[in-house]
Scaffold this active site. Structure first.
Site, PDB file in Angstrom:
ATOM      1  N   LYS A 171       5.121  39.962  48.478  1.00  0.00           N
ATOM      2  CA  LYS A 171       5.629  39.286  47.282  1.00  0.00           C
ATOM      3  C   LYS A 171       6.213  37.919  47.598  1.00  0.00           C
ATOM      4  CE  LYS A 171       6.412  43.220  44.214  1.00  0.00           C
ATOM      5  NZ  LYS A 171       7.396  44.013  43.443  1.00  0.00           N
TER       6      LYS A 171
ATOM      7  N   ASP B 139       8.192  54.293  45.401  1.00  0.00           N
ATOM      8  CA  ASP B 139       8.146  53.024  44.675  1.00  0.00           C
ATOM      9  C   ASP B 139       8.143  53.274  43.170  1.00  0.00           C
ATOM     10  OD1 ASP B 139       7.903  50.244  44.419  1.00  0.00           O
ATOM     11  OD2 ASP B 139       5.723  50.296  44.478  1.00  0.00           O
TER      12      ASP B 139
END
Length: 239
Positions: free
Chosen positions: A106, A184
């Protein structure tokens, strides 16, 4: 003829044995000290590694107030799942490291997309999906953490083969990635988002039940439901 005690064969043998015992004792103490020092050094080294990876995880999550602490929590949830599966210490240590780094890609995604309030457009979502490819490129030469590349690159694959980017399915997806995927998803559902509040526990449990065998490994999804219902995930995130 008078014989001195030190000339007595039995005495000499006894002294030799005593010398051996003393030498062995000294050697043992030296080795124990060295072992203790090495053990302490090993603990210090491990703490440095953990703190460094945690700092990286915090940097990854810093771009978005809603994802603050996300990677640390995913790592903690992954450890709880691995413990419940009775995995060995090496696997548990590695899954923690992988959890910390699973979203490292990210850092290559536009902050405009990362920080966007509300849901992403289809185009933005496609850009966001690239974080697994970017992450894989970043960690591809890191061999010290077993399962890292799979955990980073495959944690958005689905059990039914409809995930990204390789379209892997079932047990073709690495176990580390299957565990990270569940951890997650739990954090995503249990955390506040710009477009919704955190989901209630019963809704999350039902989601894992509905998606078992579709999005998630059914065995790991069942473990997640149990850990949620027992409050183990909440305890893990609080530690």
């Amino acid at each position: 003829m008078e014989q001195y005690i030190f000339e007595n064969p039995a005495f000499l043998v006894g002294m030799v044995l005593l010398g051996i015992l003393v030498a062995a004792g000294v050697t043992y103490e030296i080795m124990r000290h060295k072992t203790r020092a090495l053990r302490n050094k090993g603990k210090e080294d491990r703490n440095v590694i953990i703190q460094s990876l945690q700092a990286i995880a915090n940097a990854i999550d810093a771009n978005d107030e809603y994802s603050s602490g996300h990677s640390l929590r995913v790592a903690a949830y992954s450890v709880e799942i691995a413990r419940h599966m009775e995995m060995d210490k090496e696997f548990i240590d590695n899954i923690y490291y992988i959890g910390l780094l699973h979203d490292i890609g990210k850092i290559g995604i536009s902050t405009t997309i990362i920080k966007k309030l509300g849901k992403l457009t289809d185009e933005e979502y496609e850009s966001m999906k690239a974080h697994t490819i970017i992450g894989l490129e970043i960690v591809k030469n890191v061999t010290a953490i077993s399962g890292l590349t799979a955990g980073v690159g495959q944690h958005h694959e689905r059990w039914d083969g409809k995930g990204y980017h390789e379209g892997l399915e079932g047990e073709d997806i690495a176990l580390t990635a299957r565990i990270i995927a569940v951890a997650d998803a739990y954090d995503a559902m249990s955390s506040e988002r710009s477009y919704r509040t955190a989901l209630p526990k019963n809704v999350i449990v039902q989601e894992f039940e509905d998606c078992a065998g579709l999005q998630f490994d059914p065995t790991i999804a069942a473990i997640a439901r149990e850990l949620i219902e027992n409050g183990d995930f909440e305890k893990a995130s609080a530690e």
